[in-house]
Design a protein around this motif. Structure first.
Motif: not given
Length: 480
Positions: A36, A40, A130-131, A133-135
């Motif tokens: 969270r 990366k 999922a959060v 993965a955005l980074n």
């Protein structure tokens, strides 16, 4: 959750930013917090079980094995105390856990099955994935056991049971608890080899339903064992032996009480705490208020009080106060407590204050016999039953845990026992202290291994708070 299959021994070394040793509640919550945070990073969670987020505590499959805290006390989100309550509300509305209506209380006061709590932890981890993965952040489950650990100048290297080697900038010991009933010990009387697992209902179904069962220990593991026996159809005598003969109190939902520890900074020692707590409990009872109300205010301060106490004060607490602290603070969920009380009232469950002195030669065929010494008696006695259950709780002394990693860490001098040999020693931020007293900048610990540092380091809220703080610490830019 992706999982790395077991591999043959290889010279190749896999690299990641952070290695988490253990994938139960502690490891899963740390992984979620890391995902969270901005940035990366790659995280590997090494856990031999098939699923993350369950560990020993939440792998239970029987509905009768419930949390010993209600939903309002068991959030894995340190910023939202109602997180589990909200999740349960949605889960029940969607048709999950239809048995919840048997407890006849608001959702915040429900005591969910431990297996269901594991589902909740896993869902929160998936959402964090999922959060992340955005980074571009990833968490991967490596299904194996860590058998060795080395610290290098700029990293930590792990050796796994399947021959893999992993290397990361940081490693975290999130090993969870070592239940005495399931943990090989370096100093063992062989009791586990002769005992039934407290949670193995299938094995208990093989017993003669009218046979006598012996249980060592009278804490929450014993309560679970009694629930298991009931669900297995056992209807015979249950004889419980523990040093002090104390049963856990039932957990109730008391009203709010003044936070007297926050108001009085002079209360610093265990002796002062116990004296003042007794005074407040007497005051509550005199006013017709549940004595659990003042007791529950202490929870937020126990870590500070324990950490600032001297070793002599800690020993005094463990020797003289611990049994009563455990029975009053680590309370039983209501349905389980009702079962124990009913069996005790029917005369089927007997509890004696007696010390376990070892296994005795059996004189009744397949029966199990024990040497015990009852309180107030100088001589040992022999008691026998058709089966034995070891419910002596958690083994916190890593020197007694006969698992590869604790033994290797001790042999390498990478850890030292924590205060009073409870867990391992570490700095306030979880950085592990080696045998020489040096604090590592690469190896960290969280959760139950820090029992000696904070006394209470096993509750869900403790683990959640530690996970958030440690994730922040591990993602700070390196200063070296």
């Amino acid at each position: 959750m992706s999982e790395t299959p077991r591999a043959q021994a290889t010279d190749a070394i896999r690299h990641a930013d952070i290695l988490i040793v253990g994938g139960g509640l502690s490891g899963a919550m740390l992984a979620a917090q890391l995902l969270r945070l901005p940035g990366k990073r790659s995280v590997l969670v090494i856990e031999p079980r098939a699923e993350l987020g369950r560990g020993e505590a939440y792998s239970a499959v029987e509905l009768g094995h419930t949390l010993n805290g209600n939903a309002a006390r068991m959030s894995v989100d340190p910023d939202n105390a109602d997180d589990l309550t909200q999740w349960l509300t949605e889960h029940i509305e969607a048709g999950g856990w239809p048995e919840s209506d048997q407890q006849h209380v608001p959702i915040s006061e429900l005591f969910p099955p431990r297996g269901l709590f594991g589902v909740y932890v896993q869902q929160r981890l998936r959402e964090a994935q999922a959060v992340g993965a955005l980074n571009g952040s990833t968490v991967e489950h490596v299904r194996a056991e860590v058998v060795d650990l080395e610290t290098l100048d700029d990293s930590v290297r792990l050796t796994l049971s399947d021959g893999q080697r992993l290397q990361g900038a940081y490693a975290v010991l999130a090993t969870g608890m070592f239940p005495a009933a399931r943990t090989p010990q370096t100093q063992s009387s062989g009791v586990n080899a002769a005992a039934l697992d407290p949670w193995d209902v299938a094995a208990m179904r093989q017993l003669d339903p009218q046979s006598t069962v012996l249980i060592i220990g009278s804490g929450l593991t014993m309560v679970d064992a009694v629930v298991s026996l009931e669900q297995a159809g056992h209807r015979g005598p249950i004889n419980v032996f523990s040093r002090h003969g104390l049963l856990p109190h039932v957990r109730r939902q008391p009203p709010a009480w003044v936070d007297f520890l926050a108001e009085d900074a002079t209360l610093r020692t265990p002796r002062q705490l116990v004296r003042e707590l007794r005074r407040h409990c007497r005051d509550a009872i005199a006013r017709g208020i549940d004595w659990q109300a003042p007791l529950d205010t202490v929870r937020a301060h126990i870590g500070r009080l324990w950490n600032q106490a001297t070793d002599a004060q800690r020993r005094q607490f463990v020797r003289h106060v611990r049994p009563w602290w455990e029975s009053h603070h680590h309370r039983s969920p209501p349905l389980s407590a009702e079962l124990v009380a009913r069996l005790h009232g029917e005369g089927r469950l007997h509890i004696e204050a007696a010390s376990f002195k070892g296994l005795a030669p059996s004189t009744h065929g397949d029966n199990v016999s024990l040497y015990i010494r009852r309180r107030g008696e100088a001589e040992t006695s022999v008691v026998s039953g058709a089966a034995l259950i070891n419910s002596s709780g958690i083994e916190y002394d890593w020197r007694r845990v006969a698992r590869p990693l604790p033994r290797q860490l001790l042999a390498r001098g990478l850890i030292q026992p924590g205060p009073l040999a409870l867990g391992i020693a570490a700095a306030a931020d979880g950085a592990v202290m080696d045998a020489k007293g040096d604090v590592s900048d690469r190896l960290f610990a969280m959760g139950p291994p820090l029992r000696g540092m904070w006394w209470e380091s096993t509750a869900v809220t403790d683990v959640a708070s530690q996970a958030k703080a440690l994730a922040t610490r591990l993602t700070k830019p390196c200063s070296h």
